[in-house]
Design an enzyme around this catalytic site. Structure first.
Site, PDB file in Angstrom:
ATOM      1  N   ALA A 298      55.985 186.037  12.623  1.00 26.28           N
ATOM      2  CA  ALA A 298      55.883 187.448  13.303  1.00 26.28           C
ATOM      3  C   ALA A 298      56.754 188.306  12.825  1.00 26.28           C
ATOM      4  O   ALA A 298      56.451 189.652  12.994  1.00 26.28           O
ATOM      5  CB  ALA A 298      55.833 187.104  14.869  1.00 26.28           C
TER       6      ALA A 298
ATOM      7  N   SER B  71      60.258 183.539  17.902  1.00 23.86           N
ATOM      8  CA  SER B  71      59.074 184.409  17.417  1.00 23.86           C
ATOM      9  C   SER B  71      57.802 183.509  17.413  1.00 23.86           C
ATOM     10  O   SER B  71      58.015 182.423  16.816  1.00 23.86           O
ATOM     11  CB  SER B  71      59.352 185.255  16.235  1.00 23.86           C
ATOM     12  N   ASP B  72      56.744 184.406  17.216  1.00 22.98           N
ATOM     13  CA  ASP B  72      55.493 183.409  16.804  1.00 22.98           C
ATOM     14  C   ASP B  72      55.526 183.361  15.391  1.00 22.98           C
ATOM     15  O   ASP B  72      56.315 183.979  14.640  1.00 22.98           O
ATOM     16  CB  ASP B  72      54.217 183.751  17.439  1.00 22.98           C
ATOM     17  N   TYR B  73      54.664 182.586  14.734  1.00 21.16           N
ATOM     18  CA  TYR B  73      54.656 182.215  13.468  1.00 21.16           C
ATOM     19  C   TYR B  73      54.721 183.293  12.453  1.00 21.16           C
ATOM     20  O   TYR B  73      53.730 184.218  12.240  1.00 21.16           O
ATOM     21  CB  TYR B  73      53.232 181.342  13.109  1.00 21.16           C
TER      22      TYR B  73
ATOM     23  N   ALA C 219      57.803 184.535  21.674  1.00 22.51           N
ATOM     24  CA  ALA C 219      57.421 185.939  21.847  1.00 22.51           C
ATOM     25  C   ALA C 219      56.043 186.176  21.029  1.00 22.51           C
ATOM     26  O   ALA C 219      55.752 185.457  19.850  1.00 22.51           O
ATOM     27  CB  ALA C 219      58.349 186.905  20.952  1.00 22.51           C
TER      28      ALA C 219
END
Ligand code: BGC
Length: 756
Positions: A309, A305-307, A272
């Site tokens: 996020a 999730s992205d880093y 995401a």
């Protein structure tokens, strides 16, 4: 409690992480359930369920937590809280996933620790960004998409995964399939360009290559993680991480098709994105993560999730505190939290307070464990340490890197057939900051690439010519503001019969966080090329960049332009192969090249408007043509091709029928060459205004001089489907036009009617 100190540490860590890096779908009739394919079999699902039933809440939320181990390794003192948390989860054997490990030895060591500490002996899944090759670095994805060769994409993805797996990696955070129309955006380098159909074909090839590759020793493959879901490539003004506000139609017709294809191909993960989409950041966006991804498409894998996020949900201003961020993310459908630690910290409280139903936690953990079972990690958690020496940089992979680089090169201009160059040339001047450069051809996001593995253009050329045939002078550095080395370079040009000038962008000018507002050559490179042109000698420019550059002046001045992107470890060999005609150029642009930044966004998939560009009071600029510098699909070859006799097998087609369009393509030149034959369709009058063209098929063919091949495309109602006024995907009866040609602006046209 998470403090602002913690957030600061996160920012520092992101910077450090950055530094460390540098040492359409063909919608089958639209939105509907997947066609009964279950990548996660009921047997696997049951095993995962049974295991979840035995787990404590802490064990479960540990599985939903992923951490950047590389951050720990390079910042043992920074971000204390997150490092402590990571260590705690490893010591208890609770951690679901770690990424950025240093290699197979460390992966085995940490895996052993996790399994031995885990009450239920649950292995972790290790991740890494393997975007365009692992140690065998292939061209950046934007370049590779220019090959229009899905088979090649599949092979490179397989090779990259094989190398990564041999070094202890189970999950690659790829492919990056964000459609984008904005070359200012640095991450365009990682993308497959602007077109949803082509992006979908490439996404499918990539996922199949990366995941389904089987290598002899233990039959393990890796999981993929198409990203960034969704809309990240539509950041306003091309500024990374910026707001994204698009209609549902653009979302579904342009942005989502590659993701859908990736899901259909069996992707085991989805990342995401960082951005907000229409007001809701992706990892808190239930419409994206649950309604579309799970309910409409039947996705069965892990949403990560992205880093960090989840922490950014506070910065976006949608969560008042970390606990609310965790609540929003899990309720939206994010299964795994990348590096914020919020899930581990807050989900138990949220469950205890009744704010989050434990069944949501169970579902997420089931998916995570199912992927671990699918990859065979429970039975075979360790990697054979002898494997990597046989796999990494193998002859096969290096050969593939050369082929991929060759097929990625796009010939943009070739005045009077100056290319290919003769190997008998008396003197060739080799100048420019990219000529001996072995670092920047690695491209952005190649954390495992090594400069030493790269063949520079200079070395590639010297493998074709003898040393006394060349004169070298750098002329200037990429970002230099000084012209003091110009003279030496110009002297070389004057003494030579022709000059090859290699110019472009350094790694730091594209990739994550590296958006540009100007799209010309940086530093003094333009002045260098212009000075070389003024000598009157033929100037062949090799452009190496991570994005389209707006270089109309170059098109006017250079004798020839080869766009060579950032091509990976075999860059120099591949470019030399093409410069000297051992292989002809066969790449075609997958993104429109603007003349100027002011034309952006500019893309072929545009609508007609009520006043198409023409005279006064039409949709045009008064100070610039509306046409791009080079259109989507464009690219020259060392030969010429003629398109003739476009024929349809019928001019009326019913919804249930298929129509076949056939065109004859002839090689009218004197050398063999490859052509990418492109099919575009247009719904002439629909319930919703339509783009003038939509790519719906292509074929890459090779023709000997004088040879003619008939190329046929089969068109069904699925290819004609649009999201009409009703909001449903359907083909609308009425008039259609199709075009078949060498790029999005040229071709033969034919009309037909779609009947009820
Ligand atoms: C990037 C992702 C990447 C992740 C992990 C993020 O900054 O947006 O593409 O997979 O970091 O390294």
């Amino acid at each position: 409690m998470v403090t602002s100190l913690y957030l600061q540490a996160v920012l520092q860590m992101r910077q450090a992480k950055g530094q460390q890096r540098y040492s359409d779908a063909k919608f089958s009739g639209g939105v509907r359930q997947l066609s009964g394919k279950h990548w996660i079999t009921p047997e696997i699902r049951n095993k995962a369920k049974a295991l979840v039933a035995q787990m404590t809440l802490e064990e479960k939320v540990g599985q939903m937590s992923q951490f950047d181990w590389g951050f720990h390794a390079i910042n043992p003192d920074a971000g204390g809280e997150i490092n402590n948390l990571m260590r705690l989860l490893i010591d208890r054997g609770w951690v679901g996933s770690l990424f950025n490990l240093s290699g197979a030895e460390e992966a085995n060591e940490l895996q052993r620790k996790v399994i031995e500490n885990s009450r239920l002996r649950i292995p972790m899944i290790t991740g890494r960004d393997v975007i365009h090759g692992y140690r065998s670095v292939f061209p950046i994805p934007l370049a590779m998409s220019s090959s229009w060769n899905p088979g090649l994409i599949e092979q490179t993805a397989a090779a990259a995964s094989r190398e990564a797996a041999s070094d202890g990696i189970h999950w690659v955070f790829a492919p990056m399939i964000d459609i984008t129309r904005d070359p200012r955006w640095g991450r365009i380098a990682e993308s497959m360009g602007e077109d949803p159909y082509l992006g979908g074909v490439m996404a499918d090839a990539w996922v199949r290559g990366a995941q389904l590759d089987r290598w002899s020793d233990d039959r393990r493959s890796v999981a993929g993680c198409p990203k960034h879901y969704a809309g990240y490539g539509f950041a306003e003004a091309g500024r990374d991480y910026n707001t994204v506000d698009v209609s549902d139609r653009v979302l579904r017709e342009v942005i989502l098709p590659p993701f859908r294809r990736a899901v259909e191909a069996g992707a085991l993960g989805i990342m995401a994105s960082f951005n907000e989409l229409n007001g809701i950041p992706a990892c808190a966006n239930k419409y994206l993560l649950t309604t579309i991804l799970r309910e409409e498409w039947g996705f069965e894998g892990i949403v990560v999730s992205d880093y960090n996020a989840l922490a950014e949900l506070l910065v976006h201003g949608i969560a008042k505190d970390p606990k609310e961020a965790a609540e929003l993310a899990i309720k939206a459908g994010t299964d795994m939290d990348m590096h914020s630690g919020f899930y581990f910290r807050y989900l138990p409280e949220l469950v205890a307070e009744g704010r989050v139903d434990e069944r949501l936690v169970d579902q997420a953990v089931e998916r995570i464990l199912a992927v671990k079972f699918k990859l065979g990690l429970f039975d075979n958690p360790y990697v054979d340490l002898s494997l990597k020496s046989r796999v990494i940089l193998s002859e096969e992979h290096v050969g593939l890197a050369r082929q991929a680089a060759r097929e990625s090169i796009v010939l943009l201009k070739n005045e009077n057939g100056i290319l290919p160059l003769s190997k008998n040339i008396r003197k060739l001047a080799l100048i420019g900051p990219m000529m001996k450069n072995r670092r920047d051809p690695l491209g952005c996001w190649a954390p495992d690439g090594k400069e030493d593995d790269v063949v520079s253009l200079y070395d590639g050329i010297l493998a074709k010519l003898s040393a006394d045939q060349v004169l070298y002078a750098e002329g200037c550095g990429i970002l230099d503001r000084s012209r003091e080395k110009f003279d030496e370079a110009l002297k070389a040009v004057e003494q030579a019969d022709a000059a090859v000038i290699a110019v472009g962008e350094s790694i730091e000018l594209s990739g994550e966080g590296n958006s540009r507002a100007e799209l010309d050559l940086p530093g003094e490179q333009r002045a260098l090329v212009e000075a070389a042109v003024r000598t009157g000698k033929p100037v062949i420019v090799v452009l190496m960049s991570g994005r389209p550059l707006a270089v109309g002046w170059l098109d006017e001045q250079a004798a020839a332009i080869l766009h060579a992107w950032h091509l990976g470890i075999q860059s120099g060999r591949a470019i030399a192969d093409v410069l000297f005609g051992d292989n002809g150029p066969s790449g075609r642009l997958t993104v429109t090249f603007p003349r100027s930044v002011g034309q952006i966004p500019i893309y072929y998939y545009r609508k007609n408007t009520g006043r198409p560009p023409g005279g006064n009071y039409t949709s045009r600029y008064v100070d610039m043509p509306t046409k791009p510098l080079y259109p989507f699909g464009y690219g020259l070859s060392y030969t010429t091709f003629a398109y003739r006799n476009l024929k349809l097998d019928r001019t009326g087609m019913r919804l249930s029928d298929a129509l076949t369009a056939t065109v004859e393509v002839t090689n009218t030149g004197s050398v063999a060459g490859e052509e990418v034959v492109q099919l575009y369709v247009r719904d002439v009058a629909a319930s919703v205004t339509q783009p003038l063209k939509r790519l719906k098929g292509f074929a890459k063919i090779r023709l000997e001089p004088g040879e003619t091949k008939a190329v046929s495309f089969r068109i069904t109602a699925d290819d004609l489907a649009i999201i009409g006024a009703s909001g449903e995907w359907a083909a609308e009866p009425g008039a259609f036009r199709l075009m078949i040609g060498p790029n999005s602006e040229e071709g033969l046209e034919a009309d037909f009617i779609l009947e009820e």
